[in-house]
Write a protein that holds these residues in place. Structure first.
Motif, PDB file in Angstrom:
ATOM      1  N   LEU A 275       0.829  -1.214   0.000  1.00  0.00           N
ATOM      2  CA  LEU A 275       0.000   0.000   0.000  1.00  0.00           C
ATOM      3  C   LEU A 275       0.857   1.254   0.000  1.00  0.00           C
ATOM      4  CD1 LEU A 275      -2.812  -0.997   2.529  1.00  0.00           C
ATOM      5  CD2 LEU A 275      -3.117  -0.458   0.114  1.00  0.00           C
TER       6      LEU A 275
ATOM      7  N   ASN B 206       2.076   2.364  -3.301  1.00  0.00           N
ATOM      8  CA  ASN B 206       1.051   2.929  -4.184  1.00  0.00           C
ATOM      9  C   ASN B 206       0.524   4.265  -3.681  1.00  0.00           C
ATOM     10  OD1 ASN B 206       0.867   0.829  -6.197  1.00  0.00           O
ATOM     11  ND2 ASN B 206      -0.094  -0.458  -4.639  1.00  0.00           N
ATOM     12  N   GLU B 207       0.530   4.468  -2.388  1.00  0.00           N
ATOM     13  CA  GLU B 207      -0.002   5.687  -1.790  1.00  0.00           C
ATOM     14  C   GLU B 207       1.134   6.458  -1.115  1.00  0.00           C
ATOM     15  OE1 GLU B 207      -3.175   6.820  -1.946  1.00  0.00           O
ATOM     16  OE2 GLU B 207      -3.647   5.153  -3.289  1.00  0.00           O
TER      17      GLU B 207
ATOM     18  N   ILE C 158      -4.761  -0.327  -5.487  1.00  0.00           N
ATOM     19  CA  ILE C 158      -4.840  -0.909  -4.143  1.00  0.00           C
ATOM     20  C   ILE C 158      -5.807  -2.084  -4.083  1.00  0.00           C
ATOM     21  CG2 ILE C 158      -4.343   1.348  -3.125  1.00  0.00           C
ATOM     22  CD1 ILE C 158      -7.328   1.336  -2.182  1.00  0.00           C
TER      23      ILE C 158
ATOM     24  N   THR D 274      -4.410  -5.528  -3.196  1.00  0.00           N
ATOM     25  CA  THR D 274      -3.872  -5.569  -1.836  1.00  0.00           C
ATOM     26  C   THR D 274      -4.980  -5.611  -0.803  1.00  0.00           C
ATOM     27  OG1 THR D 274      -1.938  -4.317  -2.575  1.00  0.00           O
ATOM     28  CG2 THR D 274      -2.372  -4.379  -0.213  1.00  0.00           C
TER      29      THR D 274
END
Length: 1645
Positions: free
Chosen positions: A338, A341-342, A397, A400
């Motif tokens: 995560l 990606n963030e 996301i 995930t």
């Protein structure tokens, strides 16, 4: 005495003499060896260790970013070894432990040595003391010091891993813990490894990245973690793998480490340091902030776990960190995914944890933060670009978040985590449903009407809020909300597109496809308006003018089309929503939802207006909430049935029965239609049972067959779900029996497949069970189905062989029927033969002449002699008869049919083949269809070659790569025996440079041996199209050999001795590969070729394209485009044509009365006694359905333009034989790491002696490791064999020296070492390329964010795991059967949905793996004089000493011993500078004294001229001059300074040559000549051949050194061009003696 004994005894006696002169060598070596106790002489071990610090440190190799560590290491060791008041106790203890460690390594070294007691003799026989110019005693000291330095270096490579030595500079307790761990030999194991004298020793590291170092915060943390992990695995296994952590396991874990140097958990600083290192090792390659969060979460969770399980009297310790990580490592990995990606997630999470440090559920906390950020709002989703960004974030996301599970111990231990999980999952469900809807609506959209977007975005936000408010997350309520909102969206869209709305035609209640707009503005179907009796609007009742013509504006048509498209997208979302949320967890939805779904597919209108039109249920092929979109045609689609079958049968049995009864009402009263519907249900059952049934096919099938009871006639008239499921299982079991029977037959089995005794026994039991079932059964249908499977799997020929061997398969009543003969394809040729007969009558026509030629060619091919006076028609009939009687009749029929079709067809494809067949001379030096673009030089095979390399080719065709300048400078021999390369950039004759910028596609026929072929595609042609084209090509070339044999041979690259057999074998391969591509048998593939010939015979000609000869590649491109188009249309109707062809063969063939033939081809046996009761006796239940295989699926996707429409799906299918091995990449990498660990600092020759079998049998491997490594080696073997068998498909280059290597048990483990290149390196890189290619394709399709990881981050969860069974199972679950009103069953292939699901399940969320981080090991990491000098030049600027200083050194420097000491110090200093660099202006003496801590060595410089004033920028020049001066002094002393140089360079000059050289040297600066030539001899001579000329080699060397042209000319002009390098040492010695003579004369004068 041995060296180890000397060092050990000296250590025990504590002698510390302090200088080498105090060491007395025994006068009588033999006496010393005979009685060491009497002649014991001790050395100062502590002094020797201190003296060897610099030598030890410089042997180490650090990572690129840690180059300054060498000098730092000296300072740390200096402080630790040279006692100070503050560190006095530590220094003493450190020295004692160090001496003991060195003693141990010396003992291990001598265990591996040959006659270790004779070392003194070997030293005495060595000539090395000559160079030192010192006493033998001092030489022995230097030798011992070098040995100790090597032992010291091997110790430092371990204890300073990750800058671990820094801890000894810290205060107690860190330094004490470090020393305690260093002292514990059972904890810290340091083994001796044998390496070359000048080989570098790599410092160990926690990370595999060669360019990045990691600093450990805890002493020896990598050792401690490995030991604790190993102990925990043992504890976990002993405790029978508890699902949750237990106090029992923790106590056992804690008791197992009592004797280890492990600190308790009372020191928060210690725990924090260890946790920081722990997460760095567990998750390499992350940001510092991520590690900080992970370590805090790990500590918090471990302490909370300890407090929850342990009693109050048990304190916290490091073992709880390991337990916590073991059970929650997947949660930590989800958080890392995560974070990548963030970007803002880490900051947000840190803020949350600062406020509350007691509750840290890292994965859930992270997801909770992200989902709150992604809650749909109008601000987030507007404008269109923002909506796309939101979609991209959700996609990144999605994978995930969906991995979050409730199955971890914290859920059962902490209630607050379960509450958080429920909240997060509810948020995600709401968000994901909205995401699915938006994703479907915006699919393939580049822009959306702004007004429509605002309207639907409001609906999206409204939907999320409604879903979030649903209490208890009831599925029925969610289903209702979604369905209503879809209709609202459709109505809103209609309002946007047209002011008055356009949902459906109010006349027919169907979707409007051909709109017409009335004057009042309302829209209806054009056809409906024409059919109205009363001309008025059905909505507003306004009259329609009589002269009105139904029409609509372009704007209206576009609006209607747009709305229909919008509604279709809503409908596609609805289908995915039902599949994902109503049936997603294999738990059936509520009865309310199922009833509603059945209503949808049964199509009973709920709208009163709809009921007026359709008052009864009608089946529909669509599952849709929009009644106006429902197809009213009486068809049944299996979509809902397949959804129901996802669930456990007991859970949905009642619903399935209801579905059956409802469908029975819907279908007509025709019993045949119902039977067909029941068979569709059976097919659906088969699809769903395929995966589980194949897990152990033999056992599952045997169990079913042995328990099935068909002994009593079936009287059941009611068709139940259980009966249909039983039939499906029986069909699967019988299919497996057919597969086993075929594998038992040598001609049908794959010769490469090996069957174990256990498997053979299972297969035998399966066949016996089937035999027993047949004997007791009261119905013949199982036998009939088995026969049909055998025919369809293997063809008629093999089926007959099996039936002869297993006569019990034959039906009762046909055992004694007529002899079974191979069926001919003659009926498929009848039309062509009839047309040929017509043309024969017109003897003057071109067709008649060609048919006459064909008969002659066939006569020669058949080796038959027909009367010349006989008519062509009669000859053709006899040829047909002779062909049918041949053993290879099927191939000859194809050849004859091809020839006749080429003669008669007007299709443009046939013109080229016609030229080959009848006029081969016209196609000389032309391109041929389907030939590889570049068989010998495929550009893709070289795309991985370094850009700096230039390709050259030997006259035999072998390619060679020359790096750097790309020009040849050395001559070697090729494998063919020819000399390749060159000298001084001049190439050898026949050695040609390859122009890689030009396409090397060859003309003519370039295929080689038929047995070496693979089923490959060419360019963008599907494999099946290539097979058909090559079948026609080989048939044409076969007949062309009888027309003009020489022209055909000239067309071929390989000239076979027997051309006819060569082309027949290739034709056989074509049909075999066609069968593979279509997942059929040889018979069906042969029929397919005949049907294609008939197809092009009946096809109309395209007059715009007539290619008789392919002079240019563009001609081939046009021809192959035409081939692709016609084969695509042909394959679309192939199934129907095959069925018709089989029917024709059964009814019109020579064996049309054969009952077995009829049964095999699908007809019911003509027996009156066949039972008819019950579903098991329905003939339709035993139709053969072609198996779905990867090859067939690939073919189907290719027919749908898969390369453009479904690129990811096609890539997975076409590369499945390789991609299925990607899942084993973690094991292969683990194997590589283990091999690197074994051989990184060891003797590489051990790897040559150690086989794969020996490696796997090593005692230090656990059973789990042994199993993992064995599987990894087997995977490497499989992938390697696949790469070698199809290098073109692999798109990877393989060095020639690796081509012949295979991996077996007796293969040297050295072949598996990850060197560059090596087998494992190529395999690893290939698997990584496969993964990255798939991910790149997905990113281009979905636009989701791509993340990358290094190789050391690779885990099982991060690699693709796709098997053939996975793909087939998923395809079967997505393909829908459509049953028409006439009973015909067709299959709807929804490849778009299949690709979406494949992406979501197998690829989404997977990272790209950085190929540049593949672990590798350098086998010959030896530091040479040349490499050291090159690196020094790279690190700091170098300048030559002035001429005056150089002359002064050459005149004044002496004696040899002083020069040798200075050179030894210069060597150490230069090696340090090569690594660390330095200030060029710094004085050399200061650098040696202060930086290297070599005070005594710096003092020795005082006695030599010039040296004390020399700067670092002069170090290489000084080294060069002093080295030359020492050698000159030795020559003047009649010693040989070049005794280490190969004897091939020592040949003496002839007297005349010496005289000429003496004269010539008087014209040059002889001192510079001596210095420069000496440098070439000592540094680079070994890389030259002794046959090369001295002048040209010396000149090239000086040019590389950057010398000026005048300088080079002056030095080289004195040497004869005829002198070779074999005389170079004699030349140099002559120059030295001449220089001495000149010097003496000068002094005398």
């Amino acid at each position: 005495m041995t060296v180890a004994e000397i060092f050990t005894n000296s250590t025990r006696q504590g002698t510390d003499t302090g200088c080498p002169e105090d060491f007395a060598a025994p006068e009588d070596g033999k006496k010393a060896n005979d009685s060491p106790e009497e002649n014991l002489q001790l050395i100062g071990t502590e002094f020797m260790i201190k003296q060897s610090v610099q030598k030890a440190v410089i042997q180490l190799e650090d990572k690129q970013d840690n180059s300054q560590r060498a000098t730092e290491r000296i300072q740390i060791l200096y402080d630790a070894l040279f006692q100070s008041q503050s560190k006095n106790i530590f220094a003493c203890h450190f020295m004692e432990v160090l001496k003991r460690r060195i003693c141990n390594l010396l003992q291990e070294r001598e265990e591996m040595s040959h006659k270790p007691r004779e070392w003194l003799f070997r030293r005495a026989l060595s000539s090395e003391f000559i160079l030192e110019g010192t006493s033998f005693r001092h030489l022995i000291w230097i030798h011992l010091e070098d040995i100790v330095a090597n032992m010291f270096a091997q110790i430092l490579a371990v204890i300073d891993a990750n800058n671990n030595l820094d801890h000894i500079t810290q205060e107690i307790p860190i330094s004490d813990l470090w020393l305690q761990m260093f002292k514990d030999e059972s904890f810290l194991k340091i083994k001796y490894t044998s390496k070359a004298p000048d080989a570098k020793i790599s410092v160990l590291s926690m990370t595999e990245d060669p360019s990045m170092s990691v600093l450990c915060r805890f002493p020896f943390s990598w050792v401690l973690k490995a030991r604790l992990d190993e102990i925990w695995e043992t504890v976990h296994r002993v405790k029978d793998y508890p699902k949750d952590p237990t106090m029992d396991s923790a106590e056992m874990f804690q008791s197992s480490i009592l004797n280890m140097p492990v600190p308790d958990g009372n020191s928060p600083e210690m725990v924090q340091c260890y946790a920081s290192d722990f997460v760095r090792m567990a998750f390499p390659g992350q940001d510092v902030q991520v590690y900080e969060i992970l370590s805090n979460v790990l500590i918090t969770g471990a302490k909370r776990l300890c407090a929850s399980l342990a009693p109050d009297n048990v304190g916290f310790s490091l073992v709880w960190l390991h337990i916590e990580y073991f059970y929650l490592q997947e949660n930590y990995q989800l958080f890392i995914n995560l974070v990548k990606n963030e970007e803002t997630l880490a900051n947000e999470l840190q803020k949350v944890y600062k406020e509350d440090t007691t509750k840290m559920f890292i994965a859930l906390d992270a997801v909770n933060i992200v989902l709150k950020q992604l809650q749909p709002t109008e601000k987030e989703l507007l404008p269109f670009s923002a909506c796309l960004t939101w979609l991209k974030r959700i996609k990144s996301i999605k994978h995930t978040v969906e991995l979050i599970t409730s199955d971890d111990y914290q859920m059962r231990l902490y209630d607050n985590k379960e509450e958080l999980l429920n909240s997060v999952l509810h948020q995600w469900n709401c968000t994901n449903i909205v995401y699915l809807l938006i994703d479907h609506l915006l699919h393939d959209e580049t822009n959306v009407d702004e007004k429509l977007l605002k309207v639907v975005v409001k609906q999206f936000v409204f939907l999320w809020n409604l879903l979030y408010k649903i209490e208890d997350h009831k599925p029925a309520k969610i289903f209702e909300v979604v369905t209503k909102l879809l209709k609202r969206c459709s109505n809103n869209a209609a309002t946007v597109y047209l002011v008055k709305g356009v949902n459906e035609c109010k006349s027919c209640q169907k979707e409007i496809t051909d709109p017409a707009e009335l004057p009042c503005g309302h829209i209806f179907c054009t056809q409906c308006i024409w059919e109205w009796n009363i001309r008025q609007c059905k909505i507003c009742k306004e009259s329609v003018p009589e002269d009105y013509m139904p029409t609509a504006s372009q704007i209206t048509r576009e609006a209607v089309a747009s709305h229909n498209k919008f509604r279709r997208k809503c409908n596609s979302f609805f289908v995915e929503f039902v599949g994902s949320y109503c049936f997603g967890d294999k738990i059936p939805p509520s009865a309310e939802i199922i009833k509603q779904l059945i209503k949808f597919v049964a199509c009973k209108p709920s709208n009163p207006e709809h009921q007026e039109i359709r008052k009864v249920y009608k089946p529909t092929s669509d599952l849709s909430p929009f009644e106006e979109c429902m197809d009213p045609s009486p068809t049944v689609k299996s979509s809902l049935l397949k959804m129901l079958l996802r669930c456990r049968l007991d859970d949905v049995k009642e619903h399935l029965e209801g579905y059956l009864s409802r469908m029975e009402e819907v279908l007509s009263l025709n019993q045949s239609s119902r039977d067909d519907f029941y068979f569709m249900v059976v097919c659906c059952f088969e699809d769903f049972m395929y995966s589980s049934f194949q897990e152990d096919a033999s056992q599952n099938s045997e169990h079913l067959l042995s328990t099935a009871d068909l002994s009593a006639p079936s009287s059941a008239t009611v068709t139940s779900i259980e009966n249909l499921q039983f039939i499906a299982k029986l069909r699967l079991a019988i299919s497996n029996v057919a597969a086993v029977l075929g594998r038992e037959l040598p001609s049908a089995a794959d010769q490469k497949t090996w069957t174990s005794a256990e498997t053979a026994e299972k297969q035998s039991q399966l066949v016996n069970s089937m035999k027993n079932l047949v004997e007791k059964a009261q119905t013949p249908w199982p036998q009939i189905f088995l026969i049909r499977n055998l025919r369809n799997f293997y063809g008629m020929n093999i089926m007959q062989k099996i039936l002869r061997r297993e006569p019990w398969i034959l039906l009762r009543g046909i055992e004694t029927s007529q002899d079974i003969k191979i069926s001919s394809n003659t009926p498929l040729m009848l039309v062509t033969l009839d047309r040929a007969r017509v043309h024969i009558k017109n003897t003057d026509s071109e067709e008649a002449k060609q048919i006459t030629a064909i008969t002659k060619h066939m006569e020669r091919l058949l080796q038959a002699s027909l009367p010349s006076e006989e008519s062509v028609e009669n000859k053709l009939e006899k040829i047909m008869s002779d062909v049918s009687s041949q053993e290879n009749a099927a191939l000859l029929e194809v050849v004859l049919h091809t020839a006749l079709t080429l003669t008669l067809s007007q299709h443009p494809l046939t013109e080229l083949f016609k030229s080959i067949c009848f006029q081969p001379s016209t196609v000389k030096a032309s391109y041929l269809p389907t030939m590889p673009s570049d068989l010998l030089f495929d550009v893709t095979n070289w795309k991985n070659t370094a850009m700096a390399a230039t390709l050259w080719r030997c006259r035999c065709g072998k390619y060679w790569s020359i790096e750097n300048c790309g020009r040849p400078w050395v001559i070697i021999k090729c494998l063919c025996g020819s000399e390749v390369g060159g000298t001084l950039h001049s190439r050898m004759e026949g050695f040609e440079e390859v122009d890689t910028t030009k396409d090397k596609t060859e003309r003519g026929y370039v295929l080689g041996n038929p047995s070496a072929r693979n089923n490959e595609t060419e360019r963008d042609l599907p494999a099946a199209a290539v097979c058909i084209a090559r079948a026609l090509l080989h048939s044409s070339m076969l007949l062309g050999t009888f027309t003009d044999r020489q022209s055909i041979l000239e067309l071929m690259k390989v000239k076979p001795k027997d051309a006819e057999k060569f082309f027949c074998d290739h034709l056989e391969k074509d049909i075999q590969f066609l069968a593979e591509s279509l997942s059929g048998n040889i018979d069906d593939a042969t029929m397919t070729v005949h049907l294609f010939l008939r197809y092009i015979l009946d096809s109309t000609a395209d007059t715009n394209m007539t290619i008789k000869v392919m002079h240019e590649k563009e001609d081939r491109v046009r021809w192959e485009s035409c081939l692709k188009a016609i084969t695509q249309s042909f394959f679309q109707v192939l199934e129907q044509k095959l069925a018709s062809a089989k029917q024709q063969i059964v009814e019109e063939g020579a064996h049309c009365s054969n009952v077995l033939l009829k049964v095999a081809y699908g007809q019911s046996p003509p027996f009156s006694h066949l039972p008819t009761c019950g579903p098991i006796n329905m003939p339709c239940m035993w139709r053969f359905e072609q198996r779905m295989t990867v090859q067939r699926l690939t073919h189907l996707v290719q027919q749908e333009n898969g390369a453009n429409q479904f690129p990811l799906l096609l890539e997975l299918l076409s590369k499945h034989q390789h991609i299925r091995h990607v899942q084993y990449l973690p094991e292969i990498l683990t194997l590589q790491r283990s091999l690197i660990h074994c051989f990184q600092n060891g003797d590489i020759h051990e790897g040559e002696r150690l086989s794969v079998r020996n490696f796997l049998e090593r005692d230090d491997l656990s059973d789990d490791q042994r199993l993992t490594f064995k599987r990894a080696i087997q995977t490497v073997q499989k992938v390697w064999n696949n790469i070698r068998s199809s290098p073109k498909n692999s798109e990877i280059s393989i060095p020639d020296e690796l081509w012949c290597k295979e991996i077996k048990d007796d293969t040297a483990i050295l072949d598996l070492l990850p060197t560059t290149p090596s087998i494992t390196y190529i395999v690893t890189k290939f698997l990584i390329q496969l993964q990255n290619s798939c991910i790149d394709t997905v990113v281009q399709l979905t636009k989701e964010k791509e993340r990358s990881i290094s190789v050391e981050e690779v885990k099982h969860v991060s690699v693709l795991s796709v098997t053939e069974s996975d793909l087939i199972t998923m395809a079967l679950l997505n393909f829908q059967y459509v049953l028409g009103e006439d009973g015909t069953k067709t299959t709807h292939y929804n490849f778009l949905t299949l690709q979406r699901q494949v992406i979501h399940r197998f690829i989404s969320g997977k990272p790209v793996v950085k190929a540049q981080t593949i672990p590798s090991i350098a086998l010959n990491n030896v530091k040479t004089l040349h490499s050291t000098k090159v690196k020094v030049k790279e690190q700091l600027r170098q300048e030559p000493l002035s001429v005056s200083l150089m002359k002064r050194i050459m005149e004044e420097a002496s004696p040899v011993s002083d020069i040798s000491r200075a050179l030894s110090t210069l060597k150490v200093a230069a090696e340090f500078l090569a690594v660390t660099g330095g200030d060029p202006e710094r004085l050399l003496t200061e650098y040696v004294r202060n930086e290297l801590k070599m005070e005594a060595n710096a003092k020795q410089f005082r006695d030599l001229p010039v040296v004390p004033q020399t700067q670092l920028k002069h170090i290489l020049s000084l080294w060069q001059i002093l080295s030359a001066k020492r050698s000159a002094l030795l020559v003047q002393m009649n010693q040989n300074p070049f005794f280490l140089v190969d004897k091939g360079y020592h040949e003496e000059l002839a007297d005349q040559e010496r005289e000429e050289l003496t004269t010539a040297l008087s014209t040059v600066n002889i001192e510079f000549f001596i210095i420069e030539l000496h440098e070439m001899i000592t540094v680079t001579l070994q890389s030259y051949e002794n046959s090369w000329g001295i002048v040209e080699t010396f000149k090239e060397y000086l040019e590389k050194e950057g010398k000026e042209e005048i300088y080079i000319k002056n030095l080289t002009s004195a040497v004869s061009l005829n002198l070779q390098l074999k005389n170079v040492i004699s030349v140099w010695k002559t120059a030295v003696l001449i220089n001495k003579t000149y010097a003496c004369s000068y002094i005398h004068e």
